[in-house]
Motif scaffolding. Structure first.
Motif, PDB file in Angstrom:
ATOM      1  N   GLU A  16      46.963  94.555  18.664  1.00 55.75           N
ATOM      2  CA  GLU A  16      48.061  93.786  19.239  1.00 55.75           C
ATOM      3  C   GLU A  16      49.377  94.519  19.005  1.00 55.75           C
ATOM      4  O   GLU A  16      49.698  94.892  17.887  1.00 55.75           O
ATOM      5  CB  GLU A  16      48.094  92.406  18.558  1.00 55.75           C
ATOM      6  CG  GLU A  16      48.879  91.377  19.319  1.00 55.75           C
ATOM      7  CD  GLU A  16      48.771  90.017  18.636  1.00 55.75           C
ATOM      8  OE1 GLU A  16      49.832  89.442  18.356  1.00 55.75           O
ATOM      9  OE2 GLU A  16      47.644  89.560  18.390  1.00 55.75           O
ATOM     10  N   ARG A  17      50.137  94.721  20.060  1.00 55.63           N
ATOM     11  CA  ARG A  17      51.373  95.498  19.975  1.00 55.63           C
ATOM     12  C   ARG A  17      52.387  94.886  19.002  1.00 55.63           C
ATOM     13  O   ARG A  17      53.045  95.603  18.253  1.00 55.63           O
ATOM     14  CB  ARG A  17      51.992  95.630  21.370  1.00 55.63           C
ATOM     15  CG  ARG A  17      53.194  96.534  21.388  1.00 55.63           C
ATOM     16  CD  ARG A  17      53.814  96.618  22.777  1.00 55.63           C
ATOM     17  NE  ARG A  17      54.858  97.600  22.768  1.00 55.63           N
ATOM     18  CZ  ARG A  17      54.733  98.843  23.216  1.00 55.63           C
ATOM     19  NH1 ARG A  17      53.589  99.253  23.700  1.00 55.63           N
ATOM     20  NH2 ARG A  17      55.739  99.685  23.171  1.00 55.63           N
ATOM     21  N   ALA A  20      51.722  95.946  15.514  1.00 55.71           N
ATOM     22  CA  ALA A  20      52.071  97.354  15.323  1.00 55.71           C
ATOM     23  C   ALA A  20      53.578  97.518  15.122  1.00 55.71           C
ATOM     24  O   ALA A  20      54.019  98.262  14.237  1.00 55.71           O
ATOM     25  CB  ALA A  20      51.608  98.172  16.523  1.00 55.71           C
ATOM     26  N   GLU A  21      54.368  96.818  15.924  1.00 59.79           N
ATOM     27  CA  GLU A  21      55.826  96.930  15.794  1.00 59.79           C
ATOM     28  C   GLU A  21      56.312  96.384  14.455  1.00 59.79           C
ATOM     29  O   GLU A  21      57.193  96.972  13.821  1.00 59.79           O
ATOM     30  CB  GLU A  21      56.499  96.216  16.964  1.00 59.79           C
ATOM     31  CG  GLU A  21      56.294  96.951  18.281  1.00 59.79           C
ATOM     32  CD  GLU A  21      56.712  96.147  19.500  1.00 59.79           C
ATOM     33  OE1 GLU A  21      57.009  94.929  19.375  1.00 59.79           O
ATOM     34  OE2 GLU A  21      56.733  96.737  20.594  1.00 59.79           O
ATOM     35  N   PHE A  45      54.513 106.377  17.128  1.00 63.67           N
ATOM     36  CA  PHE A  45      53.859 105.230  17.752  1.00 63.67           C
ATOM     37  C   PHE A  45      53.237 105.702  19.053  1.00 63.67           C
ATOM     38  O   PHE A  45      53.887 106.345  19.875  1.00 63.67           O
ATOM     39  CB  PHE A  45      54.886 104.120  18.024  1.00 63.67           C
ATOM     40  CG  PHE A  45      54.302 102.916  18.701  1.00 63.67           C
ATOM     41  CD1 PHE A  45      53.644 101.951  17.967  1.00 63.67           C
ATOM     42  CD2 PHE A  45      54.410 102.742  20.067  1.00 63.67           C
ATOM     43  CE1 PHE A  45      53.097 100.831  18.574  1.00 63.67           C
ATOM     44  CE2 PHE A  45      53.876 101.633  20.697  1.00 63.67           C
ATOM     45  CZ  PHE A  45      53.218 100.672  19.940  1.00 63.67           C
ATOM     46  N   TYR A  46      51.969 105.404  19.227  1.00 65.80           N
ATOM     47  CA  TYR A  46      51.268 105.833  20.428  1.00 65.80           C
ATOM     48  C   TYR A  46      50.420 104.674  20.941  1.00 65.80           C
ATOM     49  O   TYR A  46      49.567 104.170  20.224  1.00 65.80           O
ATOM     50  CB  TYR A  46      50.390 107.048  20.105  1.00 65.80           C
ATOM     51  CG  TYR A  46      49.537 107.524  21.247  1.00 65.80           C
ATOM     52  CD1 TYR A  46      50.103 108.069  22.392  1.00 65.80           C
ATOM     53  CD2 TYR A  46      48.159 107.437  21.183  1.00 65.80           C
ATOM     54  CE1 TYR A  46      49.326 108.507  23.436  1.00 65.80           C
ATOM     55  CE2 TYR A  46      47.361 107.882  22.227  1.00 65.80           C
ATOM     56  CZ  TYR A  46      47.955 108.409  23.348  1.00 65.80           C
ATOM     57  OH  TYR A  46      47.186 108.848  24.392  1.00 65.80           O
ATOM     58  N   ASP A  47      50.672 104.242  22.150  1.00 59.29           N
ATOM     59  CA  ASP A  47      49.907 103.169  22.775  1.00 59.29           C
ATOM     60  C   ASP A  47      48.806 103.823  23.603  1.00 59.29           C
ATOM     61  O   ASP A  47      49.058 104.365  24.678  1.00 59.29           O
ATOM     62  CB  ASP A  47      50.825 102.314  23.648  1.00 59.29           C
ATOM     63  CG  ASP A  47      50.109 101.139  24.280  1.00 59.29           C
ATOM     64  OD1 ASP A  47      48.871 101.051  24.184  1.00 59.29           O
ATOM     65  OD2 ASP A  47      50.792 100.291  24.876  1.00 59.29           O
ATOM     66  N   SER A  50      48.377 102.809  27.360  1.00 63.47           N
ATOM     67  CA  SER A  50      49.434 102.985  28.355  1.00 63.47           C
ATOM     68  C   SER A  50      49.368 104.350  29.030  1.00 63.47           C
ATOM     69  O   SER A  50      49.928 104.540  30.100  1.00 63.47           O
ATOM     70  CB  SER A  50      50.814 102.784  27.715  1.00 63.47           C
ATOM     71  OG  SER A  50      51.059 103.814  26.785  1.00 63.47           O
ATOM     72  N   ARG A 167      39.157 105.694  24.400  1.00 65.79           N
ATOM     73  CA  ARG A 167      40.460 105.330  23.816  1.00 65.79           C
ATOM     74  C   ARG A 167      40.268 104.404  22.609  1.00 65.79           C
ATOM     75  O   ARG A 167      40.935 104.528  21.603  1.00 65.79           O
ATOM     76  CB  ARG A 167      41.333 104.651  24.868  1.00 65.79           C
ATOM     77  CG  ARG A 167      41.736 105.570  26.013  1.00 65.79           C
ATOM     78  CD  ARG A 167      43.075 106.213  25.724  1.00 65.79           C
ATOM     79  NE  ARG A 167      43.379 107.293  26.618  1.00 65.79           N
ATOM     80  CZ  ARG A 167      43.923 107.187  27.824  1.00 65.79           C
ATOM     81  NH1 ARG A 167      44.192 106.006  28.313  1.00 65.79           N
ATOM     82  NH2 ARG A 167      44.188 108.254  28.528  1.00 65.79           N
ATOM     83  N   ALA A 171      41.267 105.183  18.667  1.00 71.43           N
ATOM     84  CA  ALA A 171      42.182 104.309  17.933  1.00 71.43           C
ATOM     85  C   ALA A 171      41.528 103.659  16.724  1.00 71.43           C
ATOM     86  O   ALA A 171      42.159 103.516  15.674  1.00 71.43           O
ATOM     87  CB  ALA A 171      42.740 103.231  18.867  1.00 71.43           C
TER      88      ALA A 171
END
Length: 195
Positions: A16-17, A20-21, A45-47, A50, A167, A171
């Motif tokens: 969940e973004r 991470a933030e 930071f790497y999504d 995206s 992916r 991760a």
């Protein structure tokens, strides 16, 4: 073991973004690890979801930490049995399982049947020993494959799903022992050799 002043690098993955933030905001201020203050020099930071999905039908996986898959025994055993070969079905089964648990993938048995039919391991190798043993902090040991493997996808229909699963593998690691840092992989798209 890291000594005073040694540089450490670690990777953390979140499904969940927002989490991470929040993690980045707190880590950027520095933190304490095993009673010692850690100064943060750099954060990245790497999504993974995206970035555009590659269209390559060949890829290389590098196994940066030992890779192992638990094998379901036919007879009851006290100790687990592990498979160290990076077979396509084992890799994608692990990635799909973890991706589904985290709510990141909706792939299932039809995709895994497709992988079994259309994804091939074309080569693999390593520098020195392919299966290494590492000592764990609790006194145990873990063995696994460390090296690289080349794969080729012979169908295009589920190619985007292959890369989505890769992916997730990058991760969140693959195989057993992911929480100990086992199964760290890096996927690289490649040009397929001419038949």
């Amino acid at each position: 073991m890291a000594g005073p002043g040694d540089l450490l690098q670690f990777r953390v993955a979140f499904a969940e973004r927002r989490l991470a933030e929040e993690f980045i905001d707190r880590v950027a201020q520095g933190f304490t690890l095993f009673g010692k203050r850690v100064a943060v020099e750099e954060l990245e930071f790497y999504d993974v979801f995206s970035a555009p999905i590659p269209e390559a039908r060949c890829f290389k996986l590098e196994f940066l930490t030992p890779l192992r898959f638990a094998v379901r025994p036919l007879y009851k055993r006290r100790r687990a049995v592990f498979d160290f070969l990076p077979r396509p079905l084992s890799l994608f089964k692990s990635a799909v399982k973890h991706g589904r648990e985290l709510g990141l993938l909706k792939l299932g048995v039809p995709f895994l049947r497709w992988v079994y039919t259309y994804v091939a391991l074309t080569d693999f190798g390593c520098r020195g020993r392919c299966v290494i043993t590492v000592r764990l902090p609790n006194g145990g040991i873990a063995r696994g494959f460390v090296g690289w493997a080349l794969y080729r996808v012979f169908g295009k229909r589920r190619l985007a799903d292959v890369w989505k699963a890769l992916r997730v593998a990058e991760a969140f690691n693959i195989g057993t022992g992911r929480g100990m840092g086992l199964g760290v992989v890096q996927a690289t798209p490649l040009e397929c050799p001419v038949k």
